[in-house]
Every structure is written in structure tokens, then in C-alpha cells.
Design a protein around this motif. Structure first.
Motif, PDB file in Angstrom:
ATOM      1  N   ILE A 290       0.851  -1.206   0.000  1.00 63.09           N
ATOM      2  CA  ILE A 290       0.000   0.000   0.000  1.00 63.09           C
ATOM      3  C   ILE A 290       0.881   1.249   0.000  1.00 63.09           C
ATOM      4  CG2 ILE A 290      -1.649   1.358   1.327  1.00 63.09           C
ATOM      5  CD1 ILE A 290      -3.004  -0.987   0.094  1.00 63.09           C
ATOM      6  N   SER A 291       1.920   1.233   0.814  1.00 62.17           N
ATOM      7  CA  SER A 291       2.836   2.387   0.878  1.00 62.17           C
ATOM      8  C   SER A 291       3.556   2.585  -0.453  1.00 62.17           C
ATOM      9  CB  SER A 291       3.859   2.183   2.003  1.00 62.17           C
ATOM     10  OG  SER A 291       3.216   2.138   3.257  1.00 62.17           O
ATOM     11  N   LEU A 292       3.988   1.478  -1.074  1.00 60.75           N
ATOM     12  CA  LEU A 292       4.649   1.574  -2.373  1.00 60.75           C
ATOM     13  C   LEU A 292       3.707   2.162  -3.425  1.00 60.75           C
ATOM     14  CD1 LEU A 292       6.582  -1.832  -2.599  1.00 60.75           C
ATOM     15  CD2 LEU A 292       7.596   0.450  -2.453  1.00 60.75           C
ATOM     16  N   LEU A 293       2.471   1.710  -3.419  1.00 59.67           N
ATOM     17  CA  LEU A 293       1.500   2.199  -4.399  1.00 59.67           C
ATOM     18  C   LEU A 293       1.231   3.690  -4.228  1.00 59.67           C
ATOM     19  CD1 LEU A 293      -1.017  -0.802  -4.405  1.00 59.67           C
ATOM     20  CD2 LEU A 293       0.506  -0.130  -6.264  1.00 59.67           C
ATOM     21  N   GLU A 294       1.191   4.137  -2.989  1.00 61.08           N
ATOM     22  CA  GLU A 294       0.967   5.566  -2.738  1.00 61.08           C
ATOM     23  C   GLU A 294       2.116   6.397  -3.294  1.00 61.08           C
ATOM     24  OE1 GLU A 294       0.421   5.571   1.461  1.00 61.08           O
ATOM     25  OE2 GLU A 294      -1.739   5.102   1.357  1.00 61.08           O
ATOM     26  N   GLU A 295       3.343   5.905  -3.157  1.00 62.25           N
ATOM     27  CA  GLU A 295       4.495   6.619  -3.701  1.00 62.25           C
ATOM     28  C   GLU A 295       4.501   6.573  -5.226  1.00 62.25           C
ATOM     29  OE1 GLU A 295       9.393   6.767  -3.364  1.00 62.25           O
ATOM     30  OE2 GLU A 295       8.235   5.443  -2.031  1.00 62.25           O
ATOM     31  N   ILE A 296       4.162   5.401  -5.779  1.00 59.80           N
ATOM     32  CA  ILE A 296       4.115   5.276  -7.236  1.00 59.80           C
ATOM     33  C   ILE A 296       3.043   6.192  -7.823  1.00 59.80           C
ATOM     34  CG2 ILE A 296       3.633   3.675  -9.151  1.00 59.80           C
ATOM     35  CD1 ILE A 296       4.703   1.427  -7.293  1.00 59.80           C
ATOM     36  N   CYS A 297       1.912   6.296  -7.105  1.00 57.85           N
ATOM     37  CA  CYS A 297       0.804   7.118  -7.584  1.00 57.85           C
ATOM     38  C   CYS A 297       1.212   8.585  -7.727  1.00 57.85           C
ATOM     39  CB  CYS A 297      -0.390   6.983  -6.643  1.00 57.85           C
ATOM     40  SG  CYS A 297      -1.893   7.779  -7.236  1.00 57.85           S
ATOM     41  N   GLU A 298       2.089   9.051  -6.863  1.00 58.97           N
ATOM     42  CA  GLU A 298       2.551  10.437  -6.950  1.00 58.97           C
ATOM     43  C   GLU A 298       3.320  10.680  -8.242  1.00 58.97           C
ATOM     44  OE1 GLU A 298       4.821  11.256  -3.484  1.00 58.97           O
ATOM     45  OE2 GLU A 298       3.140  11.027  -2.088  1.00 58.97           O
ATOM     46  N   ILE A 299       3.904   9.616  -8.806  1.00 58.37           N
ATOM     47  CA  ILE A 299       4.715   9.752 -10.021  1.00 58.37           C
ATOM     48  C   ILE A 299       3.884   9.493 -11.278  1.00 58.37           C
ATOM     49  CG2 ILE A 299       6.770   8.920 -11.241  1.00 58.37           C
ATOM     50  CD1 ILE A 299       7.867   7.990  -8.527  1.00 58.37           C
ATOM     51  N   THR A 300       3.053   8.456 -11.236  1.00 59.14           N
ATOM     52  CA  THR A 300       2.348   8.045 -12.467  1.00 59.14           C
ATOM     53  C   THR A 300       0.838   7.974 -12.308  1.00 59.14           C
ATOM     54  OG1 THR A 300       2.489   5.668 -11.935  1.00 59.14           O
ATOM     55  CG2 THR A 300       4.350   6.653 -13.122  1.00 59.14           C
ATOM     56  N   GLY A 301       0.299   8.509 -11.245  1.00 54.15           N
ATOM     57  CA  GLY A 301      -1.140   8.415 -11.004  1.00 54.15           C
ATOM     58  C   GLY A 301      -2.010   8.999 -12.104  1.00 54.15           C
ATOM     59  N   LYS A 302      -1.471   9.903 -12.902  1.00 53.79           N
ATOM     60  CA  LYS A 302      -2.269  10.524 -13.966  1.00 53.79           C
ATOM     61  C   LYS A 302      -2.306   9.685 -15.237  1.00 53.79           C
ATOM     62  CE  LYS A 302       1.680  13.354 -15.442  1.00 53.79           C
ATOM     63  NZ  LYS A 302       2.166  14.736 -15.644  1.00 53.79           N
ATOM     64  N   TYR A 303      -1.563   8.594 -15.260  1.00 55.64           N
ATOM     65  CA  TYR A 303      -1.542   7.719 -16.430  1.00 55.64           C
ATOM     66  C   TYR A 303      -2.360   6.453 -16.159  1.00 55.64           C
ATOM     67  CZ  TYR A 303       2.467  10.684 -17.489  1.00 55.64           C
ATOM     68  OH  TYR A 303       3.292  11.760 -17.706  1.00 55.64           O
ATOM     69  N   ASP A 304      -2.634   5.683 -17.200  1.00 59.42           N
ATOM     70  CA  ASP A 304      -3.340   4.404 -17.033  1.00 59.42           C
ATOM     71  C   ASP A 304      -2.434   3.359 -16.388  1.00 59.42           C
ATOM     72  OD1 ASP A 304      -5.656   5.391 -18.200  1.00 59.42           O
ATOM     73  OD2 ASP A 304      -5.097   4.727 -20.217  1.00 59.42           O
ATOM     74  N   PHE A 305      -1.184   3.310 -16.833  1.00 59.77           N
ATOM     75  CA  PHE A 305      -0.233   2.317 -16.325  1.00 59.77           C
ATOM     76  C   PHE A 305       0.497   2.820 -15.082  1.00 59.77           C
ATOM     77  CE2 PHE A 305      -0.529   1.184 -20.860  1.00 59.77           C
ATOM     78  CZ  PHE A 305      -0.767  -0.186 -20.766  1.00 59.77           C
ATOM     79  N   LEU A 306       0.758   1.894 -14.149  1.00 60.05           N
ATOM     80  CA  LEU A 306       1.600   2.243 -13.009  1.00 60.05           C
ATOM     81  C   LEU A 306       3.009   2.546 -13.487  1.00 60.05           C
ATOM     82  CD1 LEU A 306      -0.781   0.627 -11.577  1.00 60.05           C
ATOM     83  CD2 LEU A 306       0.935  -0.013  -9.852  1.00 60.05           C
ATOM     84  N   PHE A 307       3.452   1.775 -14.483  1.00 58.77           N
ATOM     85  CA  PHE A 307       4.819   1.915 -14.981  1.00 58.77           C
ATOM     86  C   PHE A 307       4.784   2.151 -16.494  1.00 58.77           C
ATOM     87  CE2 PHE A 307       4.841  -1.038 -11.336  1.00 58.77           C
ATOM     88  CZ  PHE A 307       5.554  -0.252 -10.435  1.00 58.77           C
TER      89      PHE A 307
END
Length: 401
Positions: A290-307
Motif C-alpha cells: 500500500i505504501s509503495l502504491l501511494e508513492e508510485i501514484c505520486e509519479i504516475t497516477g495521472k496515467y493508465d499504467f503504473l509503470f
């Protein structure tokens, strides 16, 4: 002249066939106590009236026309011989019936269900269901109705070969283990005298596995420390961490999209079309994920893909991105993205977690189970939630070593 065994015979095949029902039940005697009882509803029954130790008794011989006149006379003669030997024909009939029922009472299915009931309290509900369903589908239809003490080794092997022929090799191996346990229980409880499955070890085919380079339990802490200090792109570091924490296949991680995640329900639902076996898959989310996803979301949350890819954000990250990062960390030939699955599996099995739950979390299944997985993709979910949180905690502690 030889004296007839039936000097007063009154019955004939034609007479029996033509005997019509009357307003009341009536008897037609054949001699020596044997008679045909004709019921007012038209049914016809063979009976033998005799005396045993001063008491009048009646032996039910059978129903006409299932039992013919000739067969009725033979059974009548057998009963008379028993009387000569001082044996009551009715008591003999009951003994034979009891012996037969005792033999067939302890069928493989009955004993297997008894074994299952005894052991299921030690298993999770999901595992218990998995065990009984596998027996119901692939074992009971073939040897379930047979007396367990009469089952021979070739019969057990034949059942397992059916599963093996579907290329369901892992399932065949597990069924052998389960049958072996059932027969062992039968021997222990006096329902059988030998275990016909005990000699089948090594007879089944095994799948040749091409192992990906993976880290051992002792090597994992150093890798995690190096990953924390990785000087490449932050998103690549996060991708590798999420890969290790979830131990999904690299392709499943690279294609992850935000609409697959439910943080409130703490679940990642990977759709069937993105899975190797084309079945949906659930990944319970640990606190660390959950913590990792929250950090990833700050970087790519505006896109469809996480990566998303660096050049085209509408496509996923290149398959080489994480591989090159592993090389840069000094693990070329020593670790792969796919190898983290083997590392997780090895450690979790060493810790004694439910093997079937681990396999389901790894999205391993036999090919014949593909359709069933649409219904059972949530199998062992409680166990899997515990596994994933334990794994998250373990990785945090390992990185500190």
C-alpha cells in the motif's frame, strides 16, 4: 425309479405366468413348503415355509420373474440342506447380507470422507475444499464405490494416469499424496490391511522445470540493501520492489493499470487476459505494498499504467528496464525478475505455509483447472492474505540485516 425331489409339484412356468391376481392375496404351493404368493396388486413372490426348533418360519426367496421357477426350486433345496445341518435359512441369509454390507460399507469414498473430516480442522477452509473437490472429481468416480480393502495398486495407478494424461502433472502428484493418506488412515483404523498407494512413489511423470536464476534466502537481504541504494530512476526501483513484494510475473507487473487496484479493499485484481493461464488473479495488498502504491501514484497516477514507458506513456514499461537494473546492481546471471517468485515460494514453503495457498498465490494451476479458476480464483484467500502480509514484514526485516 429315482424318487423325485418334488413329488407334489403343482407349479409350471406357464401356470405361474398366467396366474392372475384376485380380490385377496393367495398362495400356490409347489411342494415341500415352497409356494408362490400372488398379491392382489399382481406382484408374485417366492416363499418357503418351514419349521426351525419348533417354530414356523417363512423365508423370502425372491420376486418372480427375476427369480424363475427353476431358480426358486434350487434356492429352496439349498435352504432345506441348511435345515438338515441345523442352520436356520433366515439367519444364514441375514449373516450373508451383513457380511456383504460390511464389505461394501467401507468404500474408498466413505473412508476418504471420514479421513477428510478428521483432518479438515487442521486445514484452512479453502484447503479443505480443494482436497475434497479433487477427490470428488478425479478419484471417487473410478474407485469411490469399491471396498477400500479390495483396491489394488494397479487400480490406483489407473486413476492417476487419467489425470496425468491431461498433462495435469502437479495435480496427479497431489492426488497420489492424498490417496496415500486415505489408505494409510484405512490401515490405521482397521478398514484395510495394506496401502496400495505406498509403492507408487516415482511412477508418475514430472514436469521438467527450467529454473530462472533466483536468490537464496541468505542472498536476499544484500540484494534488498543494494536496491534501496539504487541510483537509477526511482520508478524502476519502485517497480522492482513491487515485483518482489507481490512476486507476480514481470509481465503482469509491467502491464499493471491503476483501475485494477482497490486500496480500500486492499486487493489487486489482475484480469484474465493479462495472466499467463488466461484466468483472473487476486493479489492481496500488504501494508508495505500500500505504501509503495501511494508513492508510485505520486509519479504516475495521472496515467493508465503504473509503470508507463518513457517515450510513450500509453504503453507499459519496457521488459528490459528491470532486467538492466538488476544487472547494474551486480546480479547479472544471479537473479532475474521472474526468479523472485522462486525465492518467495522457497521461503514461504520453508516457513510452513499452506502449500496449495502458496501455489494459488503464484497463479500456478493445472491446465485442466483453467475453467474452474474463473470460479475459484479466490481460493485460499484468507491464507493468502496472511501470506502476503507475512512476506511484506519479512522483507522489511530482511533489508535491515
Amino acid at each position: 425309479m429315482k424318487k423325485s425331489l418334488y413329488p407334489q409339484m403343482k407349479l409350471s412356468a406357464t401356470g405361474i405366468k398366467n396366474a392372475q391376481p384376485g380380490p385377496k392375496d393367495y398362495k400356490i404351493f409347489d411342494g415341500g413348503g415352497l409356494y408362490l404368493l400372488v398379491k392382489k396388486n399382481g406382484s408374485k413372490y417366492w416363499r418357503y415355509k418351514y419349521r426351525y426348533r419348533g417354530k414356523e418360519k417363512v423365508l423370502a426367496i425372491g420376486v418372480y420373474p427375476v427369480i424363475t421357477l427353476k431358480e426358486a426350486r434350487n434356492k429352496h433345496l439349498e435352504a432345506k440342506r441348511l435345515l438338515v445341518d441345523g442352520i436356520d435359512p433366515n439367519e444364514q441369509k441375514q449373516r450373508l447380507y451383513a457380511d456383504t454390507m460390511a464389505k461394501y460399507h467401507d468404500t474408498f469414498e466413505k473412508v476418504a470422507r471420514e479421513w477428510w473430516s478428521v483432518n479438515k480442522e487442521e486445514w484452512s477452509d479453502d484447503h479443505a475444499n480443494r482436497v475434497i473437490l479433487s477427490l470428488e472429481k478425479d478419484v471417487f468416480p473410478y474407485i469411490g464405490a469399491k471396498p477400500i480393502k479390495d483396491i489394488k495398486t494397479p487400480e490406483v495407478l489407473s486413476v492417476l494416469r487419467r489425470v496425468e494424461s491431461r498433462d495435469a502433472l502437479d495435480l496427479a502428484s497431489r492426488l497420489l499424496q492424498r490417496c496415500n493418506s486415505v489408505f494409510k488412515y484405512a490401515v490405521q483404523t482397521g478398514k484395510a490391511t495394506f496401502n496400495p498407494a505406498v509403492d507408487l512413489s516415482g511412477v508418475l511423470k514430472t514436469r521438467k522445470v527450467q529454473h530462472q536464476a533466483s536468490l537464496s534466502r541468505n542472498e536476499l537481504p544484500e540484494f534488498l540493501k543494494r536496491l534501496d541504494g539504487y541510483e537509477g530512476a526511482r520508478l524502476t526501483t519502485l517497480a522492482l520492489k513491487l515485483l518482489i513484494y507481490t512476486f507476480v510475473r514481470p509481465g503482469e507487473l509491467r502491464g499493471a493499470q491503476w483501475d485494477e487496484f482497490d486500496l480500500e479493499d486492499r486487493m489487486w485484481r489482475i484480469p484474465a487476459e493479462r495472466m499467463k493461464m488466461k484466468t483472473p488473479h487476486l493479489v492481496p495488498l500488504s501494508d508495505q505494498v500500500i505504501s509503495l502504491l501511494e508513492e508510485i501514484c505520486e509519479i504516475t497516477g495521472k496515467y493508465d499504467f503504473l509503470f508507463p514507458g518513457e517515450r510513450n506513456r500509453k504503453k507499459s514499461m519496457s521488459e528490459n528496464t528491470m532486467t538492466f537494473a538488476i544487472y547494474r546492481l551486480g546480479y547479472k546471471g544471479k537473479a532475474t525478475g521472474h526468479g523472485f517468485r522462486a525465492t518467495a515460494s522457497s521461503i514461504l514453503n520453508e516457513e510452513g505455509f499452506n502449500r496449495d495457498a502458496i501455489e494459488r498465490q503464484l497463479a500456478h494451476m493445472e491446465r485442466n483447472d483453467v475453467r474452474a479458476a474463473y470460479v475459484h480464483h479466490a481460493e485460499y484467500l484468507d491464507d493468502r492474505k496472511q501470506i502476503m502480509q507475512w512476506w511484506g514484514n519479512y522483507l522489511v526485516d530482511a533489508a535491515k540485516k
